[in-house]
Design a protein around this motif. Structure first.
Motif, PDB file in Angstrom:
ATOM      1  N   ILE A 154      46.921  87.905  45.650  1.00 12.89           N
ATOM      2  CA  ILE A 154      45.971  87.011  44.972  1.00 12.89           C
ATOM      3  C   ILE A 154      46.131  87.106  43.455  1.00 12.89           C
ATOM      4  CG2 ILE A 154      43.522  86.580  44.521  1.00 12.89           C
ATOM      5  CD1 ILE A 154      42.987  87.529  47.423  1.00 12.89           C
ATOM      6  N   SER A 155      46.219  88.346  42.942  1.00 16.14           N
ATOM      7  CA  SER A 155      46.385  88.535  41.495  1.00 16.14           C
ATOM      8  C   SER A 155      47.708  87.956  41.008  1.00 16.14           C
ATOM      9  CB  SER A 155      46.313  90.020  41.137  1.00 16.14           C
ATOM     10  OG  SER A 155      44.983  90.475  41.138  1.00 16.14           O
ATOM     11  N   LEU A 156      48.761  88.143  41.792  1.00 20.17           N
ATOM     12  CA  LEU A 156      50.063  87.583  41.421  1.00 20.17           C
ATOM     13  C   LEU A 156      50.000  86.066  41.354  1.00 20.17           C
ATOM     14  CD1 LEU A 156      52.289  89.936  43.584  1.00 20.17           C
ATOM     15  CD2 LEU A 156      52.475  89.686  41.097  1.00 20.17           C
ATOM     16  N   ASN A 157      49.336  85.456  42.331  1.00 25.03           N
ATOM     17  CA  ASN A 157      49.201  83.999  42.341  1.00 25.03           C
ATOM     18  C   ASN A 157      48.390  83.527  41.135  1.00 25.03           C
ATOM     19  OD1 ASN A 157      49.470  81.356  43.375  1.00 25.03           O
ATOM     20  ND2 ASN A 157      47.452  81.492  44.324  1.00 25.03           N
ATOM     21  N   LYS A 158      47.283  84.229  40.849  1.00 24.72           N
ATOM     22  CA  LYS A 158      46.448  83.868  39.701  1.00 24.72           C
ATOM     23  C   LYS A 158      47.229  84.028  38.393  1.00 24.72           C
ATOM     24  CE  LYS A 158      42.284  83.174  41.603  1.00 24.72           C
ATOM     25  NZ  LYS A 158      41.509  81.924  41.415  1.00 24.72           N
ATOM     26  N   ASN A 159      48.198  84.931  38.402  1.00 26.20           N
ATOM     27  CA  ASN A 159      48.995  85.215  37.203  1.00 26.20           C
ATOM     28  C   ASN A 159      50.234  84.328  37.100  1.00 26.20           C
ATOM     29  OD1 ASN A 159      48.800  86.875  34.899  1.00 26.20           O
ATOM     30  ND2 ASN A 159      50.495  88.161  35.608  1.00 26.20           N
ATOM     31  N   GLY A 160      50.365  83.391  38.043  1.00 25.27           N
ATOM     32  CA  GLY A 160      51.475  82.444  37.987  1.00 25.27           C
ATOM     33  C   GLY A 160      52.737  82.893  38.681  1.00 25.27           C
ATOM     34  N   ASN A 161      52.646  83.984  39.473  1.00 27.20           N
ATOM     35  CA  ASN A 161      53.827  84.495  40.191  1.00 27.20           C
ATOM     36  C   ASN A 161      53.709  84.155  41.684  1.00 27.20           C
ATOM     37  OD1 ASN A 161      54.719  85.726  37.767  1.00 27.20           O
ATOM     38  ND2 ASN A 161      53.423  87.497  38.167  1.00 27.20           N
ATOM     39  N   LEU A 162      53.794  82.876  41.993  1.00 29.52           N
ATOM     40  CA  LEU A 162      53.544  82.435  43.365  1.00 29.52           C
ATOM     41  C   LEU A 162      54.579  82.966  44.349  1.00 29.52           C
ATOM     42  CD1 LEU A 162      51.874  80.858  45.361  1.00 29.52           C
ATOM     43  CD2 LEU A 162      53.039  78.756  44.642  1.00 29.52           C
ATOM     44  N   ASP A 163      55.844  82.991  43.953  1.00 30.48           N
ATOM     45  CA  ASP A 163      56.888  83.489  44.865  1.00 30.48           C
ATOM     46  C   ASP A 163      56.630  84.944  45.256  1.00 30.48           C
ATOM     47  OD1 ASP A 163      58.168  81.084  44.850  1.00 30.48           O
ATOM     48  OD2 ASP A 163      59.677  81.639  43.361  1.00 30.48           O
ATOM     49  N   GLU A 164      56.265  85.752  44.268  1.00 28.90           N
ATOM     50  CA  GLU A 164      55.990  87.164  44.545  1.00 28.90           C
ATOM     51  C   GLU A 164      54.709  87.311  45.366  1.00 28.90           C
ATOM     52  OE1 GLU A 164      55.930  91.485  42.219  1.00 28.90           O
ATOM     53  OE2 GLU A 164      56.103  89.627  41.053  1.00 28.90           O
ATOM     54  N   ALA A 165      53.742  86.426  45.097  1.00 28.99           N
ATOM     55  CA  ALA A 165      52.492  86.439  45.869  1.00 28.99           C
ATOM     56  C   ALA A 165      52.779  86.174  47.342  1.00 28.99           C
ATOM     57  CB  ALA A 165      51.521  85.397  45.322  1.00 28.99           C
ATOM     58  N   LYS A 188      47.640  78.859  52.331  1.00 25.83           N
ATOM     59  CA  LYS A 188      47.243  78.259  51.047  1.00 25.83           C
ATOM     60  C   LYS A 188      48.403  78.277  50.059  1.00 25.83           C
ATOM     61  CE  LYS A 188      43.786  78.797  47.369  1.00 25.83           C
ATOM     62  NZ  LYS A 188      44.695  79.205  46.282  1.00 25.83           N
ATOM     63  N   TYR A 189      49.136  79.388  49.997  1.00 28.20           N
ATOM     64  CA  TYR A 189      50.269  79.479  49.064  1.00 28.20           C
ATOM     65  C   TYR A 189      51.338  78.438  49.411  1.00 28.20           C
ATOM     66  CZ  TYR A 189      48.213  84.054  47.886  1.00 28.20           C
ATOM     67  OH  TYR A 189      47.367  85.072  47.503  1.00 28.20           O
ATOM     68  N   HIS A 190      51.588  78.263  50.703  1.00 26.72           N
ATOM     69  CA  HIS A 190      52.599  77.275  51.100  1.00 26.72           C
ATOM     70  C   HIS A 190      52.115  75.848  50.859  1.00 26.72           C
ATOM     71  CE1 HIS A 190      55.921  79.661  52.620  1.00 26.72           C
ATOM     72  NE2 HIS A 190      55.022  80.528  53.042  1.00 26.72           N
ATOM     73  N   HIS A 191      50.817  75.647  50.945  1.00 29.23           N
ATOM     74  CA  HIS A 191      50.247  74.340  50.572  1.00 29.23           C
ATOM     75  C   HIS A 191      50.507  74.077  49.092  1.00 29.23           C
ATOM     76  CE1 HIS A 191      47.498  70.993  50.146  1.00 29.23           C
ATOM     77  NE2 HIS A 191      46.763  71.674  49.282  1.00 29.23           N
ATOM     78  N   GLU A 192      50.378  75.114  48.266  1.00 28.42           N
ATOM     79  CA  GLU A 192      50.562  74.966  46.821  1.00 28.42           C
ATOM     80  C   GLU A 192      52.002  74.620  46.454  1.00 28.42           C
ATOM     81  OE1 GLU A 192      49.016  78.359  44.742  1.00 28.42           O
ATOM     82  OE2 GLU A 192      47.037  78.178  45.660  1.00 28.42           O
ATOM     83  N   ILE A 193      52.966  75.051  47.275  1.00 27.41           N
ATOM     84  CA  ILE A 193      54.372  74.709  46.973  1.00 27.41           C
ATOM     85  C   ILE A 193      54.811  73.461  47.736  1.00 27.41           C
ATOM     86  CG2 ILE A 193      54.998  77.078  46.394  1.00 27.41           C
ATOM     87  CD1 ILE A 193      56.324  77.345  49.125  1.00 27.41           C
ATOM     88  N   GLY A 194      53.868  72.814  48.423  1.00 29.59           N
ATOM     89  CA  GLY A 194      54.164  71.548  49.090  1.00 29.59           C
ATOM     90  C   GLY A 194      54.688  71.674  50.500  1.00 29.59           C
ATOM     91  N   ASN A 195      54.656  72.864  51.063  1.00 27.38           N
ATOM     92  CA  ASN A 195      55.127  73.070  52.436  1.00 27.38           C
ATOM     93  C   ASN A 195      53.935  72.942  53.388  1.00 27.38           C
ATOM     94  OD1 ASN A 195      56.342  73.836  54.810  1.00 27.38           O
ATOM     95  ND2 ASN A 195      57.465  75.553  53.903  1.00 27.38           N
ATOM     96  N   GLU A 196      53.503  71.702  53.600  1.00 25.55           N
ATOM     97  CA  GLU A 196      52.286  71.448  54.374  1.00 25.55           C
ATOM     98  C   GLU A 196      52.428  71.879  55.835  1.00 25.55           C
ATOM     99  OE1 GLU A 196      50.012  70.863  52.581  1.00 25.55           O
ATOM    100  OE2 GLU A 196      50.521  69.543  50.929  1.00 25.55           O
ATOM    101  N   ASP A 197      53.596  71.640  56.422  1.00 26.48           N
ATOM    102  CA  ASP A 197      53.790  71.984  57.839  1.00 26.48           C
ATOM    103  C   ASP A 197      53.558  73.475  58.085  1.00 26.48           C
ATOM    104  OD1 ASP A 197      54.353  69.383  58.407  1.00 26.48           O
ATOM    105  OD2 ASP A 197      56.536  69.630  58.401  1.00 26.48           O
TER     106      ASP A 197
END
Length: 245
Positions: A154-165, A188-197
């Motif tokens: 969660i902290s990594l995602n909030k800090n802009g490190n989505l891949d590491e999150a 949720k993370y995969h939704h954010e990168i557009g991987n809806e499936d």
């Protein structure tokens, strides 16, 4: 106890058992008996504080932890527990102070906990870099801490490190495939990168494990609302979700 009814250590163990069974009234009774026999038993004061903490009687738990520390100034677990109370009271400065004292004494039964708890405070205060470092330290000590993996992601995602999150959240799921929070976050993370499936797959997995999980339903509705029959049904779940926040 049949041989020696006033054996304070045995009475304390009974208190722990009742506490684990969520029979807090009985636990308090046995811890008080323990402390009546041996008022200098620091562990007994700490255990009694834990029961009051579970009952949300934070002022009482605060007094118990302070007594434990007075009797045993290097009692790391008591400092950590004291930090938990101050965090509940939203006195973050005192919470941080006590978690740091717990870390400095380094004698507790769960040495990862102060790092994890301190990470939670810094995440709440928006200091994601510091929380990331603390969660990683907690994981170094206890690699099986699922909560530390989840909150680190969660902290990594909030800090802009989505891949590491995504990577750390995946590790949490590998360790506990039934953890609904990790499954929801991974979706949720995969939704954010557009991987809806893939996001839908993980929201559905979370719902299979816990069909009543409102967060899973809400995330799923926002990702793919067509799976719901009509907007009235979406509105029904939305109101139910908000009511239970």
């Amino acid at each position: 106890l049949e041989v020696k009814p006033d054996h304070f250590f045995a009475l304390g163990n009974l208190g722990i058992i009742f506490s684990q069974l969520k029979k807090f009234k009985e636990a308090i009774e046995f811890f008080n008996k323990t402390l009546k026999i041996n008022p200098k038993y620091a562990e007994g004061h700490n255990n009694l504080g834990n029961v009051y903490y579970e009952l949300s009687e934070f002022d009482k738990s605060l007094d118990c932890y302070k007594k434990a520390i007075k009797l045993s100034p290097n009692f790391s677990d008591a400092f950590n527990n004291l930090g938990n109370v101050y965090q509940k009271k939203e006195d973050f400065d005192k919470a941080i102070e006590n978690y740091e004292l717990a870390i400095s004494h380094d004698s507790g039964s769960s040495k990862d906990k102060p790092y994890y708890n301190l990470g939670n405070i810094y995440r709440e205060l928006g200091n994601f870099n510091k929380s990331i470092d603390l969660y990683k330290k907690a994981i170094d000590i206890n690699p099986n801490s699922i909560d530390a993996h989840i909150n680190l992601s969660i902290s990594l995602n909030k800090n802009g490190n989505l891949d590491e999150a995504i990577n750390w959240c995946k590790k949490a799921i590998e360790k506990d495939p039934t953890n609904v929070t990790a499954l929801n976050n991974f979706g949720k993370y995969h939704h954010e990168i557009g991987n809806e499936d893939l996001s839908i797959v993980y929201y559905k997995k979370a719902l299979e494990i816990k069909p009543t999980n409102l967060r899973s339903r809400w995330l799923l509705m926002n990702t793919f609302p067509i799976i719901y029959k009509n907007f009235e049904q979406i509105d029904h779940f939305k109101k139910h979700f908000e009511k239970n926040l």
